[in-house]
Structure formats: structure tokens, C-alpha cells
Design a protein around this motif. Structure first.
Motif, PDB file in Angstrom:
ATOM      1  N   VAL A  95     -22.806  10.303   6.781  1.00  0.00           N
ATOM      2  CA  VAL A  95     -21.542  10.357   6.054  1.00  0.00           C
ATOM      3  C   VAL A  95     -20.812   9.017   6.151  1.00  0.00           C
ATOM      4  O   VAL A  95     -20.836   8.378   7.192  1.00  0.00           O
ATOM      5  N   ARG A  96     -20.213   8.630   5.048  1.00  0.00           N
ATOM      6  CA  ARG A  96     -19.385   7.415   5.039  1.00  0.00           C
ATOM      7  C   ARG A  96     -18.039   7.766   4.421  1.00  0.00           C
ATOM      8  O   ARG A  96     -17.971   8.551   3.492  1.00  0.00           O
ATOM      9  N   THR A  97     -17.020   7.171   4.939  1.00  0.00           N
ATOM     10  CA  THR A  97     -15.700   7.407   4.353  1.00  0.00           C
ATOM     11  C   THR A  97     -15.088   6.063   3.997  1.00  0.00           C
ATOM     12  O   THR A  97     -15.511   5.021   4.471  1.00  0.00           O
ATOM     13  N   ARG A  98     -14.087   6.156   3.196  1.00  0.00           N
ATOM     14  CA  ARG A  98     -13.438   4.948   2.713  1.00  0.00           C
ATOM     15  C   ARG A  98     -11.938   5.239   2.664  1.00  0.00           C
ATOM     16  O   ARG A  98     -11.504   6.124   1.925  1.00  0.00           O
ATOM     17  N   TYR A  99     -11.196   4.525   3.439  1.00  0.00           N
ATOM     18  CA  TYR A  99      -9.742   4.690   3.430  1.00  0.00           C
ATOM     19  C   TYR A  99      -9.110   3.526   2.686  1.00  0.00           C
ATOM     20  O   TYR A  99      -9.420   2.361   2.977  1.00  0.00           O
ATOM     21  N   THR A 100      -8.262   3.863   1.741  1.00  0.00           N
ATOM     22  CA  THR A 100      -7.571   2.825   0.976  1.00  0.00           C
ATOM     23  C   THR A 100      -6.091   3.133   0.920  1.00  0.00           C
ATOM     24  O   THR A 100      -5.679   4.294   0.975  1.00  0.00           O
ATOM     25  N   LEU A 101      -5.301   2.085   0.794  1.00  0.00           N
ATOM     26  CA  LEU A 101      -3.866   2.271   0.615  1.00  0.00           C
ATOM     27  C   LEU A 101      -3.587   2.737  -0.801  1.00  0.00           C
ATOM     28  O   LEU A 101      -4.222   2.289  -1.755  1.00  0.00           O
ATOM     29  N   THR A 102      -2.640   3.624  -0.950  1.00  0.00           N
ATOM     30  CA  THR A 102      -2.135   3.988  -2.270  1.00  0.00           C
ATOM     31  C   THR A 102      -1.086   2.957  -2.680  1.00  0.00           C
ATOM     32  O   THR A 102      -0.700   2.111  -1.865  1.00  0.00           O
ATOM     33  N   PRO A 103      -0.627   3.010  -3.928  1.00  0.00           N
ATOM     34  CA  PRO A 103       0.487   2.129  -4.309  1.00  0.00           C
ATOM     35  C   PRO A 103       1.682   2.285  -3.369  1.00  0.00           C
ATOM     36  O   PRO A 103       2.302   1.282  -2.972  1.00  0.00           O
ATOM     37  N   ALA A 104       1.974   3.518  -2.967  1.00  0.00           N
ATOM     38  CA  ALA A 104       3.078   3.735  -2.026  1.00  0.00           C
ATOM     39  C   ALA A 104       2.791   3.037  -0.698  1.00  0.00           C
ATOM     40  O   ALA A 104       3.683   2.443  -0.087  1.00  0.00           O
ATOM     41  N   GLY A 105       1.553   3.115  -0.246  1.00  0.00           N
ATOM     42  CA  GLY A 105       1.179   2.432   0.986  1.00  0.00           C
ATOM     43  C   GLY A 105       1.341   0.930   0.876  1.00  0.00           C
ATOM     44  O   GLY A 105       1.843   0.273   1.800  1.00  0.00           O
ATOM     45  N   ARG A 106       0.939   0.379  -0.256  1.00  0.00           N
ATOM     46  CA  ARG A 106       1.103  -1.071  -0.447  1.00  0.00           C
ATOM     47  C   ARG A 106       2.570  -1.455  -0.518  1.00  0.00           C
ATOM     48  O   ARG A 106       2.929  -2.601  -0.231  1.00  0.00           O
TER      49      ARG A 106
END
Lengths: 129, 129
Positions: A95-106
Motif C-alpha cells: 500500500v502507498r499513500t499520498r498526503y497533499t495540502l488542500t487549498p485551505a492547507g496552503r
DNA sequence: CGGAATCCTATCGGATACTG
DNA sequence: CAGTATCCGATAGGATTCCG
């Protein structure tokens, strides 16, 4: 002049809207909202990593070798609940996951920059501002 | 190119100096310094009151009716320890005190403004920035 | 008036071990 | 690899009571 019982003359820079004129730490006060977003040990460091781009769970642990899996999981959950981070599960095995910032996070970037700047001033390492 | 083991290419806006390139929540990281200054329930509200000018202990309690004496005392102690607030005992009876922000305390204003602004954005009540 | 001293509960965060 | 589950010590913070 209105018929209000004005105890305070609110500073319009510090408290520009009614949401900030609270007598208690209300969760919907803007200041509390922002503080909640960056609250908790390791949170700003996780955000710092994610500001660089998407990361897997393991990549985040590489960047922050001393964080425990429990705390990292917890932080990522909270950030996701708040709509600041998104998780994507990549197909395949393992399994691989990918965490990214949302516009709100940015949107937290200017706050992190300001935290750094203010902290530098308090510590006496004033950058130049 | 230097002979470093560069794992990261540090974002110069987010991490402008070596003090921020930490693998853990170091107390002397500028971000941690600034977060520590405003950390704790009621702290930003106490600062908001003091930004208006000097206040006595009782005046602070009037502005924040729900804070307990214990927590207010604790916050004021911490703020004094950090050099953000000064206490002056006024002569006479009954005892009167006067809490004022130091220059370092007033340096927190831009951070409070930024917290408010960011919180407004996150809550969707974007002011105009 | 301006606190200090106690007490008590909830949550936080670290360590460790285990699972799909 | 990417988590979950459990345990546990340390604070945080609210309520209450007392003191100079």
C-alpha cells in the motif's frame, strides 16, 4: 450614537469583525480557528514538510525521524478533518499513500511565515523586518 | 556545490534561517518561540485586552468574566517570564496592580492580526485578502 | 483587591506491540 | 508500507477555598 452599552472601543486592526469580539475562547473566533489549525506538537513541522509537496506516510517519517507513528497518524487525521490535508491511496502492493495540502492547507503558509518572523524577533535574531 | 548531504532544498520563505531547519520541535525554533508566546487557553484574549493599554488584575477579569483567577494569574506569570508583560504594584490600600505590554509583547500584534486573518480565510469569512 | 494553594479530571503525547 | 491498539506518565485547566 447608538444605544449600545459600549464597554470596549474595539481596535479595528486587531478585531476587525464581530467574530473576534468574544469574552471567551469561542471555537469559531477566527484566532481560535487559526490556532487550532497549527495546534499540537509536531503539527507545524508536518505542515512544513507538506508545503514542499506531496508526501507518503513513510516519507513524512523520514523527514521527521523522531515522530511516532501514532502521533503522525493523529496529526494527519486532524488535518484531514479540518480540510487542510487530503489523503490518496495509491493502488498496488504494498500500500502507498499520498498526503497533499488542500487549498485551505496552503492558505496556512503566510501564518507559518509570520510565526517564524515573530519568533525570530522575540528571540532577538531579527531577520530584518 | 558543497559536500553536504542535502536531503531537503529548504524553501527560503518558509525556512529562511538555520534555526528553522529542525527535525524535531526544538524550543528555540522561531516557530516554536512564537507559538509558545500565544499558547494556552485565554492567552490571546489576555493579549487582546492588554493591547488596548494597561489593565489591573480586576480589569482583566471584567473584560474576561469567565476566566478563573488561577488561570489568569498563570497566564500573566508566563507572559512575564517570557518578557512580554510587565507588572507594577501601585502603592496604597487596597493593593492595585498594573499590567502593561513590553515592547516584545507589542511585537506580537502582527501575529495576532495574521491569526485573525488566516482564521477568517479558513472559516470562509474571508475579509478581503 | 490580588492573588496563592489544593484538588481533580481530561486530554496529550511518547513507547511499545500488533495487523491488513 | 501504513497504519491501529493499548498502556501510561505528564500537564493543562477548571472549581473551590484561603491569605496579605
Amino acid at each position: 450614537m447608538a444605544h449600545q452599552t459600549e464597554t470596549h472601543a474595539w481596535d479595528p486592526e486587531l478585531v476587525p469583525s464581530a467574530a473576534g469580539r468574544t469574552a471567551r475562547p469561542e471555537p469559531d473566533c477566527p484566532v481560535e480557528v487559526a490556532l487550532a489549525a497549527v495546534a499540537g506538537r509536531w503539527t507545524t513541522l508536518v505542515l512544513r514538510e507538506l508545503m514542499r509537496g506531496p508526501h507518503s506516510f513513510g516519507e513524512l517519517r523520514e523527514g521527521l525521524p523522531q515522530i511516532s507513528a501514532k502521533v503522525l497518524t493523529e496529526r494527519l487525521h486532524t488535518l484531514r478533518e479540518r480540510g487542510l490535508v487530503e489523503q490518496h491511496r495509491l493502488p498496488g502492493f504494498p500500500v502507498r499513500t499520498r498526503y497533499t495540502l488542500t487549498p485551505a492547507g496552503r492558505a496556512l503558509r503566510p501564518l507559518l511565515v509570520e510565526l517564524y518572523r515573530t519568533g525570530s524577533v522575540l528571540a532577538g535574531h531579527e531577520p530584518r523586518a
